[in-house]
Scaffold this motif. Sequence first.
Motif, mmCIF file in Angstrom:
data_model
loop_
_atom_site.group_PDB
_atom_site.id
_atom_site.type_symbol
_atom_site.label_atom_id
_atom_site.label_comp_id
_atom_site.label_asym_id
_atom_site.label_seq_id
_atom_site.Cartn_x
_atom_site.Cartn_y
_atom_site.Cartn_z
ATOM 1 N N PRO A 4 47.661 40.819 34.123
ATOM 2 C CA PRO A 4 47.756 41.244 35.526
ATOM 3 C C PRO A 4 47.308 42.687 35.734
ATOM 4 C CG PRO A 4 49.705 40.013 34.914
ATOM 5 C CD PRO A 4 48.918 40.262 33.641
ATOM 6 N N SER A 7 43.485 42.769 35.544
ATOM 7 C CA SER A 7 42.921 42.226 36.775
ATOM 8 C C SER A 7 43.036 43.232 37.914
ATOM 9 C CB SER A 7 43.632 40.916 37.140
ATOM 10 O OG SER A 7 43.107 40.370 38.323
ATOM 11 N N LEU A 113 41.717 35.641 47.352
ATOM 12 C CA LEU A 113 42.600 35.014 46.361
ATOM 13 C C LEU A 113 42.879 35.958 45.190
ATOM 14 C CD1 LEU A 113 41.143 31.399 46.372
ATOM 15 C CD2 LEU A 113 43.269 32.203 47.437
ATOM 16 N N TRP A 114 41.874 36.737 44.791
ATOM 17 C CA TRP A 114 42.062 37.717 43.713
ATOM 18 C C TRP A 114 43.098 38.765 44.129
ATOM 19 C CZ3 TRP A 114 37.536 41.291 41.766
ATOM 20 C CH2 TRP A 114 37.933 41.970 40.618
ATOM 21 N N GLU A 116 45.432 38.458 46.291
ATOM 22 C CA GLU A 116 46.739 37.798 46.356
ATOM 23 C C GLU A 116 47.309 37.593 44.950
ATOM 24 O OE1 GLU A 116 50.240 35.903 47.574
ATOM 25 O OE2 GLU A 116 48.941 37.395 48.495
ATOM 26 N N SER A 117 46.460 37.256 44.004
ATOM 27 C CA SER A 117 46.904 37.091 42.624
ATOM 28 C C SER A 117 47.439 38.407 42.053
ATOM 29 C CB SER A 117 45.742 36.584 41.772
ATOM 30 O OG SER A 117 46.068 36.597 40.411
ATOM 31 N N VAL A 118 46.756 39.497 42.333
ATOM 32 C CA VAL A 118 47.229 40.814 41.887
ATOM 33 C C VAL A 118 48.549 41.148 42.569
ATOM 34 C CG1 VAL A 118 46.697 43.298 41.949
ATOM 35 C CG2 VAL A 118 44.924 41.658 41.259
ATOM 36 N N ARG A 119 48.661 40.847 43.864
ATOM 37 C CA ARG A 119 49.916 41.097 44.587
ATOM 38 C C ARG A 119 51.062 40.323 43.955
ATOM 39 N NH1 ARG A 119 53.477 39.245 47.843
ATOM 40 N NH2 ARG A 119 52.529 37.208 47.954
ATOM 41 N N ARG A 120 50.832 39.027 43.691
ATOM 42 C CA ARG A 120 51.890 38.207 43.088
ATOM 43 C C ARG A 120 52.244 38.705 41.692
ATOM 44 N NH1 ARG A 120 48.756 33.889 44.803
ATOM 45 N NH2 ARG A 120 48.349 33.411 42.632
ATOM 46 N N GLY A 121 51.220 39.110 40.933
ATOM 47 C CA GLY A 121 51.481 39.637 39.589
ATOM 48 C C GLY A 121 52.313 40.904 39.637
#
Length: 126
Positions: A4, A7, A113-114, A116-121
């Motif tokens: 994470p 990324s 989406l990338w 959002e993935s960083v936010r979730r991580g």
Amino acid sequence: MPAPSRSALLLSGLLAAAGAAHFAAPRGFDAIVPKALPGEPRHWTRLSGVAEVALAAGVAHPRTRRSAAGLTGAFFVAALPANLQMAADWRDRPAPQRAMAYARLPLQVPLILWAESVRRGAARRS
């Protein structure tokens, strides 16, 4: 370095490079500012460049990563009208240029989406 974080740093680098490009070569960005926006296109080019650099800094720092990544996703959504403007303006250009303009449109989806993935991580780590 955990995935994470890697990324997030890659996303930060992309944002920083794009933000710097707004100042290094602004004319290309000026040309895609939607005509409906008030004022001079260069104002919007500079403003979006500053926003990208600020988002890059926020995504790079673990303490601000979650909120900055969420704002980055919103920024990518907000950039869609500029990409639509470019596609409309370039519809009569040679095929390779037209293809590049049209390719920018679906590219927003993986960018969103990338982010959002960083936010979730980042949310999992806090």
